[in-house]
Design an enzyme around this catalytic site. Structure first.
Site, PDB file in Angstrom:
ATOM      1  CB  SER A   1      26.154  20.310  -5.305  1.00 54.12           C
ATOM      2  OG  SER A   1      24.961  20.697  -5.945  1.00 54.12           O
ATOM      3  CG  ASN A   2      24.764  25.120  -7.941  1.00 53.98           C
ATOM      4  OD1 ASN A   2      23.801  25.795  -7.589  1.00 53.98           O
ATOM      5  ND2 ASN A   2      24.624  23.988  -8.608  1.00 53.98           N
TER       6      ASN A   2
ATOM      7  CB  CYS B   1      26.997  18.720 -14.981  1.00 51.67           C
ATOM      8  SG  CYS B   1      27.847  19.478 -16.341  1.00 51.67           S
TER       9      CYS B   1
ATOM     10  CG  ASN C   1      18.030  21.906 -20.415  1.00 54.42           C
ATOM     11  OD1 ASN C   1      17.217  22.001 -21.327  1.00 54.42           O
ATOM     12  ND2 ASN C   1      18.266  22.905 -19.564  1.00 54.42           N
TER      13      ASN C   1
ATOM     14  CB  CYS D   1      13.333  11.595 -44.788  1.00 56.97           C
ATOM     15  SG  CYS D   1      14.496  11.238 -43.463  1.00 56.97           S
TER      16      CYS D   1
ATOM     17  CE  LYS E   1      22.651  28.182  -9.660  1.00 58.68           C
ATOM     18  NZ  LYS E   1      22.890  27.054 -10.573  1.00 58.68           N
TER      19      LYS E   1
END
Lengths: 77, 367
Positions: free
Chosen positions: B63-64, B186, B125, B328, B80
């Site tokens: 799927s990459n 994604c 991420n 704050c 990779k």
């Protein structure tokens, strides 16, 4: 006073770009409150506000014709 | 030989031998050899960046392949970073590659980054993005940031000095990371392959501009790109103060980048009415986490001052109060402080953050 709203990413899914005629709104904080009431999902999402293409770090005064952009963070790669 | 390889950019007006020698001398770390990393790596290698680091701990999956264009179907299951280095070496054997088969984490980030001049963040991420940002800020390394979501992309350069002598970092845009699920990635939402292709290529372009000094790199600017409309929207980034960066290695190591656990309790954000109610209770401690110079100053008899810069010291002491309210200027730093306290005390105390901060409830504090 007329303000143009531009939104990106997930925010654009529920709050489309629009021109708002608002009375009694003088600051970005008031605009946020107004829009978060109309679009409750906005209150649950992190985003940065930009006025006329410069991000703001403090509440800013608004004037007629200002363009306010709502930019959420993206992380995908 | 080498000059023939780079001939077409050497003859380019405004580029030439001096720009090429800057590329040869440059050391660039690309974090994430995925949708953004693949095209970025290809163009950086092809252009002749002298040393390229590739950091990725993942293996190629079927799927990459629609977006990670360095890999073939035969590479499925292989690392990779290693496959990428092999392909890139075949493309340009005149430059050096360093393979880092690992996930960038608090305990390795500084050690790895210190050997490079530029960092290109193609991770996927928020945990990695905030960690990479903070490490680059600490080490003063220019950071080329690219990210995608659905049909849109973002691109920026942080920790590089603009013509006014100013630098910004990712936290000036987004002081704290979104909660899990607040912004999809994604894997959850899908992505069209060509989008990270474009954004990764633009990130390589910005890196080359930054190295060679040509053009106007996106320093202190956020470029937004929409692939459906082909529209770009550029925002100027100015420095803010609603966050605390790690000041040294120990700070960074102690920072919880994956601090947002999926299990409750989370910090409860309250408004001024709830604050008033809590103030009536006997076992409530109100803490102002702003730095001491910030205005308006609050009554210290009511609001205990614990600036974020010394919050770690405060965390090592024990609080007796049952309810703790963090306050704050805008309600952003107070969330971070509340999260740190809620990690310490778990369910044993009620920990609140005043949403919107003193600015939003100004009248409550000033009267």
């Amino acid at each position: 006073m007329e303000i143009e709203i531009i939104s990106f990413g997930k925010i654009a899914e529920f709050m489309a770009n629009r021109r708002l005629t608002v009375d009694g709104i003088e600051t970005t904080a008031q605009l946020k409150d107004l829009l978060e009431k109309e679009f409750p999902a906005l209150a649950d999402i992190k985003y940065k506000l930009a006025v006329n293409k410069t991000i703001i770090q403090e509440t800013a005064e608004l004037k007629s014709g200002d363009i306010v952009a709502f930019m959420p963070p993206f992380s995908g790669g | 030989m080498a000059s023939e390889r780079y001939h077409r950019q050497l003859i380019l007006e405004g580029f030439g031998a001096s720009a090429q020698s800057k590329l040869t001398a440059a050391k660039v770390l690309v974090i994430g050899a995925g949708g953004l990393g693949c095209p970025a790596l290809q163009y950086l290698a092809a252009a002749g960046v002298g040393l390229i680091g590739i950091a990725d701990d993942d293996t190629v999956a079927l799927s990459n392949l629609h977006r990670q264009i360095l890999y073939t179907t035969n590479d499925i299951g292989r690392l990779k970073a290693k496959v990428a280095a092999l392909r890139l070496h075949a493309m340009n054997p005149e430059i050096e590659f360093v393979v880092h088969v690992l996930r960038i984490e608090t305990n390795n980030v500084l050690e790895i980054l210190k050997d490079y001049d530029f960092v290109l963040d193609g991770s996927d991420n928020f945990e990695s993005r905030y960690l990479i940002n903070d490490a680059c800020a600490l080490l003063k390394k220019p950071l080329i940031f690219a990210a995608v979501a659905d049909y849109e992309g973002q691109l920026a350069i942080f920790n590089a000095t603009d013509e006014k002598g100013e630098t910004t970092n990712y936290r000036d845009l987004f002081p704290i990371a979104p909660k899990p699920g607040e912004i999809a990635n994604c894997a959850d939402n899908g992505v069209i392959g060509v989008l990270p292709g474009i954004m990764g290529t633009m990130a390589a372009s910005e890196t080359i501009k930054l190295i060679t000094g040509i053009g106007r790199p996106l320093i202190n600017k956020l470029l937004h790109y929409n692939i459906l409309s082909n529209e770009q929207y550029e925002l100027a980034i100015i420095a803010g103060n609603d966050y605390q960066l790690p000041q040294n290695e120990a700070d960074l190591m102690a920072f919880k980048y994956n601090h947002i656990s999926l299990t409750e309790p989370m910090v409860i954000e309250i408004d001024a009415t709830t604050l008033k109610d809590l103030q009536q209770k006997t076992s409530t401690l109100l803490i102002d986490v702003r730095e001491i110079h910030e205005v308006p100053a609050l009554d210290q008899a009511i609001y205990r001052q614990v600036p974020m810069s010394s919050f770690n010291d405060f965390l090592s002491t024990d609080v007796e109060a049952q309810n703790i309210v963090l306050i704050c200027q805008h309600g952003i730093r107070s969330v971070a402080a509340a999260e740190a306290l809620s990690e310490k005390y778990g369910n044993t105390k009620n920990i609140y953050s005043l949403k919107g901060g003193i600015v939003k409830w100004r009248n409550y504090f000033i009267n």
